[in-house]
Design an enzyme around this catalytic site. Sequence first.
Site, PDB file in Angstrom:
ATOM      1  N   ARG A 172       0.805  -1.285   0.188  1.00  0.00           N
ATOM      2  CA  ARG A 172      -0.181   0.024  -0.139  1.00  0.00           C
ATOM      3  C   ARG A 172       0.907   1.133   0.111  1.00  0.00           C
ATOM      4  NH1 ARG A 172      -2.232  -3.590  -1.044  1.00  0.00           N
ATOM      5  NH2 ARG A 172      -3.861  -4.677   0.082  1.00  0.00           N
ATOM      6  N   SER A 221      -9.889   0.087   4.780  1.00  0.00           N
ATOM      7  CA  SER A 221      -9.032   0.018   6.084  1.00  0.00           C
ATOM      8  C   SER A 221      -8.254   1.206   6.219  1.00  0.00           C
ATOM      9  CB  SER A 221      -8.044  -1.182   5.827  1.00  0.00           C
ATOM     10  OG  SER A 221      -8.513  -2.458   5.794  1.00  0.00           O
ATOM     11  N   GLU A 291      -3.246   3.795   6.340  1.00  0.00           N
ATOM     12  CA  GLU A 291      -3.330   3.636   4.785  1.00  0.00           C
ATOM     13  C   GLU A 291      -3.995   4.707   4.301  1.00  0.00           C
ATOM     14  OE1 GLU A 291      -4.936  -0.491   3.895  1.00  0.00           O
ATOM     15  OE2 GLU A 291      -5.792   0.580   1.916  1.00  0.00           O
TER      16      GLU A 291
HETATM   17  C1  LIG Z   1     -15.138  -0.075   1.012  1.00  0.00           C
HETATM   18  C2  LIG Z   1     -13.811   0.081   0.738  1.00  0.00           C
HETATM   19  C3  LIG Z   1     -13.300  -1.191   0.875  1.00  0.00           C
HETATM   20  C4  LIG Z   1     -11.659  -0.977   0.395  1.00  0.00           C
HETATM   21  N1  LIG Z   1     -11.096  -2.223   0.067  1.00  0.00           N
HETATM   22  C5  LIG Z   1      -9.968  -2.193  -0.711  1.00  0.00           C
HETATM   23  C6  LIG Z   1      -9.147  -3.164  -0.774  1.00  0.00           C
HETATM   24  O1  LIG Z   1      -9.357  -4.487  -0.468  1.00  0.00           O
HETATM   25  N2  LIG Z   1      -7.522  -3.268  -0.993  1.00  0.00           N
HETATM   26  C7  LIG Z   1      -6.981  -1.942  -1.224  1.00  0.00           C
HETATM   27  O2  LIG Z   1      -5.921  -1.907  -1.560  1.00  0.00           O
HETATM   28  N3  LIG Z   1      -7.667  -0.903  -0.988  1.00  0.00           N
HETATM   29  C8  LIG Z   1      -9.054  -0.848  -0.499  1.00  0.00           C
HETATM   30  N4  LIG Z   1      -9.672   0.395  -0.265  1.00  0.00           N
HETATM   31  C9  LIG Z   1      -9.080   1.450  -0.484  1.00  0.00           C
HETATM   32  C10 LIG Z   1      -9.032   2.177  -1.832  1.00  0.00           C
HETATM   33  O3  LIG Z   1     -10.217   1.720  -2.652  1.00  0.00           O
HETATM   34  C11 LIG Z   1      -7.909   2.073  -2.540  1.00  0.00           C
HETATM   35  O4  LIG Z   1      -6.672   2.468  -1.840  1.00  0.00           O
HETATM   36  C12 LIG Z   1      -8.087   2.607  -4.134  1.00  0.00           C
HETATM   37  O5  LIG Z   1      -6.600   2.040  -5.022  1.00  0.00           O
HETATM   38  C13 LIG Z   1      -7.973   3.929  -4.121  1.00  0.00           C
HETATM   39  O6  LIG Z   1      -8.268   4.661  -5.418  1.00  0.00           O
HETATM   40  P1  LIG Z   1      -9.086   5.864  -5.837  1.00  0.00           P
HETATM   41  O7  LIG Z   1      -9.073   5.996  -7.167  1.00  0.00           O
HETATM   42  O8  LIG Z   1     -10.455   6.205  -4.764  1.00  0.00           O
HETATM   43  O9  LIG Z   1      -7.597   6.961  -5.116  1.00  0.00           O
HETATM   44  P2  LIG Z   1      -8.116   8.302  -4.387  1.00  0.00           P
HETATM   45  O10 LIG Z   1      -8.493   7.954  -2.916  1.00  0.00           O
HETATM   46  O11 LIG Z   1      -8.858   9.347  -5.181  1.00  0.00           O
HETATM   47  O12 LIG Z   1      -6.759   8.779  -4.313  1.00  0.00           O
HETATM   48  C14 LIG Z   1      -5.692   7.795  -3.400  1.00  0.00           C
HETATM   49  C15 LIG Z   1      -4.375   8.488  -3.464  1.00  0.00           C
HETATM   50  O13 LIG Z   1      -3.751   8.048  -4.782  1.00  0.00           O
HETATM   51  C16 LIG Z   1      -3.648   9.391  -5.420  1.00  0.00           C
HETATM   52  N5  LIG Z   1      -4.262   9.255  -6.853  1.00  0.00           N
HETATM   53  C17 LIG Z   1      -5.112   9.228  -7.286  1.00  0.00           C
HETATM   54  N6  LIG Z   1      -5.057   8.974  -8.649  1.00  0.00           N
HETATM   55  C18 LIG Z   1      -3.756   9.126  -8.952  1.00  0.00           C
HETATM   56  C19 LIG Z   1      -3.135   9.295 -10.269  1.00  0.00           C
HETATM   57  N7  LIG Z   1      -3.922   9.127 -11.211  1.00  0.00           N
HETATM   58  N8  LIG Z   1      -1.835   9.536 -10.172  1.00  0.00           N
HETATM   59  C20 LIG Z   1      -1.208   9.601  -9.043  1.00  0.00           C
HETATM   60  N9  LIG Z   1      -1.726   9.448  -7.703  1.00  0.00           N
HETATM   61  C21 LIG Z   1      -3.132   9.301  -7.707  1.00  0.00           C
HETATM   62  C22 LIG Z   1      -4.335  10.442  -4.673  1.00  0.00           C
HETATM   63  O14 LIG Z   1      -3.455  11.745  -4.788  1.00  0.00           O
HETATM   64  C23 LIG Z   1      -4.204  10.037  -3.319  1.00  0.00           C
HETATM   65  O15 LIG Z   1      -2.937  10.215  -2.658  1.00  0.00           O
HETATM   66  C24 LIG Z   1     -11.198   0.033   0.054  1.00  0.00           C
HETATM   67  C25 LIG Z   1     -11.817   1.299   0.083  1.00  0.00           C
HETATM   68  C26 LIG Z   1     -13.266   1.158   0.439  1.00  0.00           C
HETATM   69  C27 LIG Z   1     -14.048   2.545   0.628  1.00  0.00           C
END
Ligand SMILES: Cc1cc2nc3c(=O)[nH]c(=O)nc-3n(C[C@H](O)[C@H](O)[C@H](O)COP(=O)(O)OP(=O)(O)OC[C@H]3O[C@@H](n4cnc5c(N)ncnc54)[C@H](O)[C@@H]3O)c2cc1C
Length: 305
Positions: A172, A221, A291
Site C-alpha cells: 500500500r 481499512s 493507509e
Molecule cells: C469499502 C472500501 C473497501 C476497500 N477495499 C480495499 C482493498 O481491498 N484493497 C485495497 O488496496 N484498498 C481498498 N480500499 C481503498 C481504496 O479503494 C484503494 O486504495 C484505491 O486504490 C484508491 O483508489 P481511488 O481512485 O479512490 O484513489 P483516491 O482515494 O482518489 O486517491 C488515493 C491516493 O492516490 C492518489 N492518486 C489518485 N489518482 C492518481 C493518479 N492518477 N496519479 C497519481 N496519484 C493518484 C491520490 O492523490 C491519493 O494520494 C477500499 C476502500 C473502500 C471505501
Amino acid sequence: MMAARHHTLLRGKLHHDEPMARHVSWRVGGPARTFYEPADIDDLVTFLQQLPAEEPLLWLGLGSNMLVRDGGIPGTVIATSGALMDLVEVAALRVRAGAGVACNKVARFCAGLNLVGGEFLAGIPGTMGGALAMNAGAFGGETWPLVRRVETIDRHGLRRWREPGDFQAAYREVHGPAGEWFIAVELQLQAGDGAASLARVKALLERRNQTQPIGLPSCGSVFRNPPGDHAARLIEACGLKGLCRGGACVSTKHANFIINNGDATAADMEALIAQVAETVERVHGIRLHREVHIVGDAVKGGSSS
Ligand SMILES: Cc1cc2nc3c(=O)[nH]c(=O)nc-3n(C[C@H](O)[C@H](O)[C@H](O)COP(=O)(O)OP(=O)(O)OC[C@H]3O[C@@H](n4cnc5c(N)ncnc54)[C@H](O)[C@@H]3O)c2cc1C
C-alpha cells in the site's frame, strides 16, 4: 489565482470552491479552491500547460482512500474519474487502461477476454490511477506485479512511458519520480478462464462483505496491517469497536473501518484515527501506520501540517 488564462481553449469542467465531501467515499472535507474535470487527455495536457508554476496540485480518483480536511484544498484538484477512460486490449495478454477507469471495470474487461491475474481488482472501489498510487490489493493479488509499463504526466503536461523499475512498490505504498502522476497503465495478464476466475473473486467479495460495513461511508481499512498481524485484531482487542468522536465511529463490524455516521467532520475522523493509533500503541506497543491519505488544510486558509 488561476483566473481566466486562455480558458476558452479548455473543454473540461472547471469549478471553484467545489465541496470535496461530494467526491470522497468518507463524505467529509472542505472545498477545493479549483476543481478540474478534464474532457480527455489532450484537454488535460492543455490545462496543465496553462497552470501557474506555483499552483499546488492534487490528483483525485474515486476518493476511496482520502481524508480531506475541513478547510479544504488550497490549490487545484484534478479529477481523473470520468476522464482518462480508455480501456483496450493493445496486444496479446496486454490491456491498457486509463487512470480514470474504475478497477472493477478493468477486472470485468480482462475476464471477458479470458485474461486472468487482474480479477482481484473487482474488490477495489477506486480508479486504476488510485490503484497504481496505492499498490492496491485484495485476495492475495496486488496492482504492481501486473504492471508492464505506466504512462505519466508532469505539471507541464509532458507525457512519458515508464518502466516498473522506475518505481518502488511496497504494501500500500509506492514511490516514483517526483512531480509525475499516472495517466494510464499497460497490464500484463495471463491466458485462462476469465469467467471462472472472476466468479471465484466475486464469491470472496460476498464473504468479505459480510464482515465489512459495505454501504456505509468509509475509506476501507484505515491502517495498514503490521507484519504478521492484523490492525483490526489489535484495535478490537483494545475494546475500541463502536468508539465515536463526533460523527466518526469505529465500525462495530470491522475494527479497522471508521464510519461517517452522517454528520462527521474531517476533524472528528482525524481525532478518532489518532486516538485509535495511540491506544493500540499504549496497549500493544505497536505503532500502526495509516493507509488512508490525509490532505488539505484543517481550517480554510490554514496550514496543512
Ligand atoms: C469499502 C472500501 C473497501 C476497500 N477495499 C480495499 C482493498 O481491498 N484493497 C485495497 O488496496 N484498498 C481498498 N480500499 C481503498 C481504496 O479503494 C484503494 O486504495 C484505491 O486504490 C484508491 O483508489 P481511488 O481512485 O479512490 O484513489 P483516491 O482515494 O482518489 O486517491 C488515493 C491516493 O492516490 C492518489 N492518486 C489518485 N489518482 C492518481 C493518479 N492518477 N496519479 C497519481 N496519484 C493518484 C491520490 O492523490 C491519493 O494520494 C477500499 C476502500 C473502500 C471505501
